[in-house]
Structures are given as structure tokens and as C-alpha cells.
Design a protein around this motif. Structure first.
Motif, short mmCIF file in Angstrom:
data_model
loop_
_atom_site.label_atom_id
_atom_site.label_comp_id
_atom_site.label_asym_id
_atom_site.label_seq_id
_atom_site.Cartn_x
_atom_site.Cartn_y
_atom_site.Cartn_z
N GLN A 124 0.82 -1.21 0.00
CA GLN A 124 0.00 0.00 0.00
C GLN A 124 0.85 1.27 0.00
O GLN A 124 0.46 2.28 -0.59
N ILE A 125 2.02 1.22 0.61
CA ILE A 125 2.95 2.35 0.48
C ILE A 125 3.36 2.51 -0.98
O ILE A 125 3.41 3.63 -1.51
N ALA A 126 3.63 1.40 -1.63
CA ALA A 126 4.01 1.46 -3.05
C ALA A 126 2.87 2.03 -3.89
O ALA A 126 3.11 2.83 -4.82
N LEU A 127 1.65 1.66 -3.58
CA LEU A 127 0.51 2.20 -4.31
C LEU A 127 0.39 3.70 -4.08
O LEU A 127 0.13 4.47 -5.02
N ALA A 128 0.56 4.14 -2.85
CA ALA A 128 0.49 5.57 -2.54
C ALA A 128 1.56 6.34 -3.31
O ALA A 128 1.29 7.43 -3.83
N ALA A 129 2.76 5.77 -3.40
CA ALA A 129 3.83 6.42 -4.16
C ALA A 129 3.46 6.53 -5.63
O ALA A 129 3.65 7.57 -6.27
N ALA A 153 8.67 4.79 3.37
CA ALA A 153 7.74 5.74 2.76
C ALA A 153 8.45 7.03 2.39
O ALA A 153 8.24 7.59 1.30
N ARG A 154 9.31 7.49 3.28
CA ARG A 154 10.05 8.72 2.99
C ARG A 154 10.91 8.55 1.75
O ARG A 154 11.04 9.48 0.94
N GLY A 155 11.48 7.36 1.59
CA GLY A 155 12.34 7.11 0.45
C GLY A 155 11.63 7.16 -0.89
O GLY A 155 12.27 7.41 -1.92
N VAL A 156 10.30 6.95 -0.87
CA VAL A 156 9.54 7.01 -2.13
C VAL A 156 8.61 8.22 -2.17
O VAL A 156 7.70 8.29 -3.00
N GLY A 157 8.84 9.16 -1.25
CA GLY A 157 8.11 10.42 -1.31
C GLY A 157 6.70 10.37 -0.78
O GLY A 157 5.88 11.22 -1.15
N VAL A 158 6.39 9.42 0.09
CA VAL A 158 5.04 9.28 0.63
C VAL A 158 4.99 9.84 2.04
O VAL A 158 5.84 9.52 2.88
#
Length: 268
Positions: A124-129, A153-158
Motif C-alpha cells: 500500500q505504500i508502493a501504491l500511494a507512491a 515511505a520517505r524514500g519514495v516520497g510518501v
């Protein structure tokens, strides 16, 4: 705007389960009472595929006032199928859901195996990104792993919100350092609440309030079905703890919710 008894208004309920069966018979009346109490908007949480479908429908019935989310709660992570569920969540986002979630980790109840919870959270973090959306996070007794996911999450800008927060100061600071928001519920009005320092730790521009309805009704309604109108009591307690004006603080938290979720709503 102020309520007749002087309680705070002009707020956003950043987390309400209006799709819950508890509201099946009167959700429109509940929403009307929230408007009367001074709410500027409600974020209706879709914590499962079924709830997300109802949440997006609720938002469609109440445009510019109710906004939906879509996610898989950690309690249900054991049944999560990434190939099946992520496309469905993506569809809800395309239909207007403003965030991914409620998702996260719950090692208190462990209703799903922890490995399954971590896998669902990561997906879900990947989806948010991918979608450029924030996430709504539930975390309980899982602070070390939650910190790890905050870094991911921080690493993918979320960014997102730690909802109904009752955790440690350290985890709150980790979330704030990552650009996140922290939301407080009616729990802070309970007699057992002893951590007003936590309420003062969160900067004004990262603060949200929520009902988490139908759960966690604030004093003086504890034990009853909660609803968004009663966020005013939570906000009043929060303002007292921070020595701030409740009306101004309510408006500030509404601005914060608008910034996090990208909401466009009218003044209450």
C-alpha cells in the motif's frame, strides 16, 4: 463559527468510519449533525474493499464535504492478495479517494500474521507512491517496524498521518521528522489519558483531529456510538492542553487536513 455551547467548530474530522454498519440506517443524518456542529469536512475511511466502495459512494452523495479513502486494515492483512486487491484500490483512488488506508501494523491484537501485515503495508505504500497520495496509518505495539516503514515511505516520497495516535513521543517525532501528521481522537478526553505532553509535542501545523467513529466516543458520550459532530469535544480538550483557542485550533487542523489530503471544501 462556534456552537451554541461555545465548543470549537470549523474542524475537519480526519478519520470517520461512515461506511461501518453502525451507520447503515442514518449516515445522512449523522453527516447533517456534523455540519450543524461546524464541521468543514469529513474523511470517510475505507479500511477494506467493501468499506472503500461504500465510502466512495458516500463521498459522491456529499460532494465537497465527505471525502473517501481506500485501503486494507492490518486486521485483514491475512486475506490480502496484492495481485487482486491493489488494482481495486487503485480504481477507488481513480474514482476520487484522497488517500490510501487505513493500513499499517497492529501487533497488539495480531488478528493477522505479522508477516502478512508487513507485506500488505509495503504494497500500500508502493501504491500511494505510484498514485501520489498520502497514507492513513494504524499502528499499535509495532513501533520498531513502523519506524522502518516510515523510512521506506520517505524514500519514495510518501507522507501520511498517524491516526488515533497513542504511541510514544519517539515514534511521533520520527513521523514528524518524515513530514507526517499526527491525529488525536476522543481517547484524549478519557480519565485514563495521562499524556498531555504528547498533545503539546506535535506542532500546530502537523496536528489533526478525528472521531474514529463509530468507536471511541469522547467524554461526555463515552460508551455511545461515536459520530463526527462530537469531534468538538476532542478538539476542546486538545486546545486546553495546548493553551490555545479551540476555534482557532480547529481551523488550523482543518487547514492541515486540507493540505495533507488535498481537500477542497467550503467554510463551515
Amino acid at each position: 463559527m462556534a456552537t451554541q455551547d461555545g465548543r470549537a467548530s470549523g474542524f475537519v474530522d480526519s478519520h470517520a468510519h461512515l461506511a461501518d454498519p453502525a451507520f447503515a440506517g442514518d449516515s445522512d443524518a449523522v453527516i447533517s449533525r456534523a455540519r450543524d456542529a461546524g464541521a468543514a469536512a469529513i474523511v470517510c475511511i475505507g479500511e477494506s474493499l467493501a468499506a472503500a466502495a461504500l465510502a466512495v459512494e458516500c463521498a459522491a452523495r456529499h460532494p465537497d464535504f465527505v471525502f473517501s479513502t481506500a485501503g486494507i486494515h492490518p486486521h485483514d492483512a491475512e486475506g490480502f492478495d496484492e495481485q487482486r486487491d491493489i488494482p481495486t484500490l487503485r480504481e477507488f483512488l481513480e474514482r476520487g479517494a484522497v488517500a490510501v488506508g487505513e493500513c499499517g501494523l497492529d501487533y497488539h491484537y495480531d488478528n493477522s500474521p505479522r508477516e502478512a501485515q508487513r507485506a500488505a503495508f509495503a504494497a500500500q505504500i508502493a501504491l500511494a507512491a505510484e498514485a501520489g497520495k498520502p497514507i492513513v496509518v494504524h499502528t499499535r505495539d509495532a513501533e520498531d517496524d513502523t519506524r522502518s516503514f516510515l523510512r521506506d515511505a520517505r524514500g519514495v516520497g510518501v507522507i501520511g498521518v498517524m491516526h488515533c495516535y497513542t504511541g510514544s513521543h519517539g515514534l511521533a517525532e520520527s513521523a514528524l521528522d518524515a513530514g507526517w501528521y499526527v491525529s488525536f481522537s476522543g481517547i484524549i478526553t478519557f480519565n485514563k489519558w495521562l499524556d498531555d505532553d504528547l498533545l503539546r509535542l506535535v506542532p500546530r501545523d502537523r496536528l489533526l483531529v478525528e472521531s474514529d467513529s463509530p468507536y471511541l466516543a469522547p467524554v461526555p458520550f463515552r460508551g455511545k456510538r461515536n459520530e463526527p459532530a462530537w469531534v468538538t469535544h476532542t478538539l476542546s480538550k486538545l486546545a486546553r492542553a495546548r493553551d490555545e483557542d479551540p476555534l482557532d485550533l480547529g481551523r488550523a487542523t482543518a487547514v492541515n487536513a486540507g493540505c495533507l489530503f488535498g481537500l477542497a471544501f467550503g467554510a463551515a
